[in-house]
Design an enzyme around this catalytic site. Structure first.
Site, PDB file in Angstrom:
ATOM      1  N   VAL A  77      58.589  57.935  69.304  1.00 45.86           N
ATOM      2  CA  VAL A  77      59.144  56.802  68.550  1.00 45.86           C
ATOM      3  C   VAL A  77      58.394  56.612  67.231  1.00 45.86           C
ATOM      4  O   VAL A  77      58.887  55.950  66.321  1.00 45.86           O
ATOM      5  CB  VAL A  77      59.104  55.479  69.356  1.00 45.86           C
ATOM      6  CG1 VAL A  77      59.939  55.577  70.613  1.00 45.86           C
ATOM      7  CG2 VAL A  77      57.676  55.055  69.671  1.00 45.86           C
ATOM      8  N   TYR A 167      45.851  46.958  68.271  1.00 47.95           N
ATOM      9  CA  TYR A 167      46.913  46.632  69.236  1.00 47.95           C
ATOM     10  C   TYR A 167      47.451  45.208  68.988  1.00 47.95           C
ATOM     11  O   TYR A 167      48.666  44.981  68.968  1.00 47.95           O
ATOM     12  CB  TYR A 167      46.315  46.773  70.637  1.00 47.95           C
ATOM     13  CG  TYR A 167      47.266  46.625  71.782  1.00 47.95           C
ATOM     14  CD1 TYR A 167      48.051  47.686  72.211  1.00 47.95           C
ATOM     15  CD2 TYR A 167      47.355  45.420  72.473  1.00 47.95           C
ATOM     16  CE1 TYR A 167      48.911  47.548  73.294  1.00 47.95           C
ATOM     17  CE2 TYR A 167      48.208  45.281  73.547  1.00 47.95           C
ATOM     18  CZ  TYR A 167      48.978  46.347  73.958  1.00 47.95           C
ATOM     19  OH  TYR A 167      49.829  46.191  75.032  1.00 47.95           O
ATOM     20  N   LYS A 171      51.191  44.217  67.929  1.00 46.00           N
ATOM     21  CA  LYS A 171      51.994  43.409  68.845  1.00 46.00           C
ATOM     22  C   LYS A 171      52.466  42.111  68.194  1.00 46.00           C
ATOM     23  O   LYS A 171      53.587  41.664  68.432  1.00 46.00           O
ATOM     24  CB  LYS A 171      51.193  43.102  70.120  1.00 46.00           C
ATOM     25  CG  LYS A 171      51.020  44.319  71.034  1.00 46.00           C
ATOM     26  CD  LYS A 171      52.355  44.962  71.373  1.00 46.00           C
ATOM     27  CE  LYS A 171      52.316  45.857  72.590  1.00 46.00           C
ATOM     28  NZ  LYS A 171      53.604  46.580  72.780  1.00 46.00           N
ATOM     29  N   GLY A 215      39.137  46.096  81.937  1.00 45.15           N
ATOM     30  CA  GLY A 215      39.602  44.830  81.373  1.00 45.15           C
ATOM     31  C   GLY A 215      38.841  43.649  81.948  1.00 45.15           C
ATOM     32  O   GLY A 215      38.427  42.739  81.234  1.00 45.15           O
TER      33      GLY A 215
HETATM   34  N1  LIG Z   1      50.769  46.581  81.359  1.00 46.64           N
HETATM   35  C1  LIG Z   1      50.582  45.381  80.811  1.00 46.64           C
HETATM   36  O1  LIG Z   1      50.020  44.460  81.412  1.00 46.64           O
HETATM   37  C2  LIG Z   1      51.060  45.136  79.416  1.00 46.64           C
HETATM   38  C3  LIG Z   1      50.722  43.915  78.802  1.00 46.64           C
HETATM   39  C4  LIG Z   1      51.212  43.644  77.543  1.00 46.64           C
HETATM   40  C5  LIG Z   1      52.026  44.567  76.904  1.00 46.64           C
HETATM   41  N2  LIG Z   1      52.310  45.761  77.505  1.00 46.64           N
HETATM   42  C6  LIG Z   1      53.167  46.699  76.770  1.00 46.64           C
HETATM   43  O2  LIG Z   1      54.180  47.191  77.651  1.00 46.64           O
HETATM   44  C7  LIG Z   1      54.558  48.502  77.237  1.00 46.64           C
HETATM   45  C8  LIG Z   1      54.457  49.461  78.416  1.00 46.64           C
HETATM   46  O3  LIG Z   1      53.106  49.542  78.823  1.00 46.64           O
HETATM   47  P1  LIG Z   1      52.635  50.101  80.232  1.00 46.64           P
HETATM   48  O4  LIG Z   1      51.549  49.198  80.700  1.00 46.64           O
HETATM   49  O5  LIG Z   1      53.807  50.342  81.103  1.00 46.64           O
HETATM   50  O6  LIG Z   1      51.941  51.481  79.783  1.00 46.64           O
HETATM   51  P2  LIG Z   1      52.151  53.007  80.244  1.00 46.64           P
HETATM   52  O7  LIG Z   1      51.096  53.819  79.591  1.00 46.64           O
HETATM   53  O8  LIG Z   1      52.276  53.088  81.734  1.00 46.64           O
HETATM   54  O9  LIG Z   1      53.561  53.391  79.606  1.00 46.64           O
HETATM   55  C9  LIG Z   1      53.731  53.575  78.222  1.00 46.64           C
HETATM   56  C10 LIG Z   1      54.613  54.785  78.038  1.00 46.64           C
HETATM   57  O10 LIG Z   1      54.859  54.959  76.629  1.00 46.64           O
HETATM   58  C11 LIG Z   1      54.863  56.353  76.364  1.00 46.64           C
HETATM   59  N3  LIG Z   1      54.600  56.607  74.947  1.00 46.64           N
HETATM   60  C12 LIG Z   1      53.432  56.463  74.277  1.00 46.64           C
HETATM   61  N4  LIG Z   1      53.581  56.819  72.996  1.00 46.64           N
HETATM   62  C13 LIG Z   1      54.875  57.188  72.845  1.00 46.64           C
HETATM   63  C14 LIG Z   1      55.649  57.636  71.737  1.00 46.64           C
HETATM   64  N5  LIG Z   1      55.079  57.790  70.525  1.00 46.64           N
HETATM   65  N6  LIG Z   1      56.960  57.915  71.917  1.00 46.64           N
HETATM   66  C15 LIG Z   1      57.536  57.778  73.142  1.00 46.64           C
HETATM   67  N7  LIG Z   1      56.846  57.366  74.236  1.00 46.64           N
HETATM   68  C16 LIG Z   1      55.539  57.071  74.083  1.00 46.64           C
HETATM   69  C17 LIG Z   1      53.768  56.901  77.256  1.00 46.64           C
HETATM   70  O11 LIG Z   1      53.891  58.315  77.455  1.00 46.64           O
HETATM   71  C18 LIG Z   1      53.939  56.090  78.521  1.00 46.64           C
HETATM   72  O12 LIG Z   1      54.789  56.733  79.455  1.00 46.64           O
HETATM   73  C19 LIG Z   1      53.647  48.856  76.068  1.00 46.64           C
HETATM   74  O13 LIG Z   1      54.291  48.567  74.858  1.00 46.64           O
HETATM   75  C20 LIG Z   1      52.465  47.942  76.268  1.00 46.64           C
HETATM   76  O14 LIG Z   1      51.769  47.722  75.074  1.00 46.64           O
HETATM   77  C21 LIG Z   1      51.851  46.071  78.744  1.00 46.64           C
END
Ligand SMILES: NC(=O)c1ccc[n+]([C@@H]2O[C@H](COP(=O)([O-])OP(=O)(O)OC[C@H]3O[C@@H](n4cnc5c(N)ncnc54)[C@H](O)[C@@H]3O)[C@@H](O)[C@H]2O)c1
Length: 310
Positions: A77, A167, A171, A215
């Site tokens: 992306v 980050y 965000k 964390g």
């Molecule tokens: N887990 C949490 O508590 C939490 C909290 C706040 C925000 N988020 C946000 O939620 C979203 C998902 O996070 P998650 O915890 O499931 O993490 P995760 O690492 O399990 O999943 C993220 C996915 O994004 C993919 N990715 C990374 N760069 C990419 C790119 N350039 N193009 C396409 N795919 C790409 C990765 O390969 C991975 O599969 C993220 O945006 C994260 O910042 C998560």
């Protein structure tokens, strides 16, 4: 069987970063509710390095095994051309685009005095530029259709999070981007909302790059990880499935008319965030200069009740 207003049958959805964690849960649920899904994932590590096309393909197989329809895409992306190919995959495979879930994410936590330019750029590129890239290519198609749903993924980190300047900036940028895209596209029956999710069962969880334990250790060392009244502990363990349910709900006709808003989900809690407002202000006809500002009465009115520096 869900009632009609909750049905996603026949809709075409893209979920970015859907190979793992929250994105995977979102893709599986949208597929289960009848949407045809483009499962995008670069397949790299949490820093966004490396690539493995098998990661998206595996989720496609899971959707198909449950009776759904899906195709895989392995573009990044962060690339403008890559984002165009992701959108093209939806059009070529399914002929339209109804739902775009911008979820892909990486993390490169470093305290600001050690944060490299490369780590700054890499995180902004995936989260903030990635959202722009995807929306820029999806918007003309949705505008032509006169319908569409966009969901962007923010984070409570944007409120202020130790060691996460890149980050947090990305965000919080996404939240502002969401509000403006909502204004640009709302008149075409396209709604754009954001979520601030919590899911401890993912790779980025808790320490957002360092894992849950990291964390918790950070929070113990440096205090609460965000400003305001948000602690990193949730009443119950936060799971990706719960985030997926909110995202699916936001995609349904039940939420038609909801545009430019930010929702909370995780650990049993669902909520709506306020939009920033001026808390208090003072007017001076001749404007403000340093002397006028540094009056005890103004200081105590504006910031007298703020006691926290860290
Ligand atoms: N887990 C949490 O508590 C939490 C909290 C706040 C925000 N988020 C946000 O939620 C979203 C998902 O996070 P998650 O915890 O499931 O993490 P995760 O690492 O399990 O999943 C993220 C996915 O994004 C993919 N990715 C990374 N760069 C990419 C790119 N350039 N193009 C396409 N795919 C790409 C990765 O390969 C991975 O599969 C993220 O945006 C994260 O910042 C998560």
């Amino acid at each position: 069987m869900s009632p009609d207003r909750l049905s996603l049958a026949g809709k075409v959805a893209i979920v970015t970063g859907a190979g793992n964690g929250i994105g995977r849960a979102e893709a599986l649920l949208l597929g289960r509710e009848g949407a045809k899904v483009v499962v995008n994932d670069l397949g790299g590590d949490t820093k966004g390095e490396g690539a493995d096309r098998g990661v998206a393909q595996k989720v496609v197989q899971e959707i198909q095994a449950a009776g759904g329809t899906a195709v895989a895409n392995g573009d990044s992306v962060a690339s403008y051309e890559g984002a165009a190919r992701i959108v093209e995959t939806a059009i070529k495979s399914f002929g339209r685009l109804d739902i775009l879930v911008n979820n892909a994410g990486n993390a490169r936590p470093r305290v600001i005095y050690n944060l490299s330019e490369e780590d700054w750029d890499a995180v902004i590129a995936v989260h903030l530029k990635g959202c722009f890239n995807m929306v820029r290519h999806a918007a003309p198609i949705m505008r032509e259709q006169r319908s569409g749903v966009i969901i962007n993924t923010g984070s409570e980190s944007g409120l202020g999070h130790f060691g996460q300047a890149n980050y947090s900036a990305a965000k919080e940028g996404i939240i502002g981007f969401t509000r403006t895209v909502a204004r640009d596209l709302g008149r075409f029956n396209i709604r754009c909302n954001a979520i601030r999710p919590r899911a401890l069962d993912t790779r980025l969880a808790g320490g957002e790059g360092g894992g849950v334990e990291a964390g918790i250790k950070l929070a113990q060392t440096f205090g609460n990880h965000v400003l305001g009244n948000r602690s990193m502990h949730t009443p119950r363990p936060a799971k990706a499935e719960e985030v997926a349910a909110l995202v699916a709900w936001l995609c349904t006709d039940s939420m038609a008319g909801i545009n430019g808003r930010t929702f909370q989900i995780g650990g049993g809690e669902v909520g709506l965030w306020s939009e920033p407002e001026l808390v208090k202000s003072s007017f001076r006809e001749q404007g403000w200069d340093l002397d006028a500002l540094d009056q005890d009465v103004l200081r105590s009115f504006l910031v007298g009740d703020i006691i926290e520096n860290k």
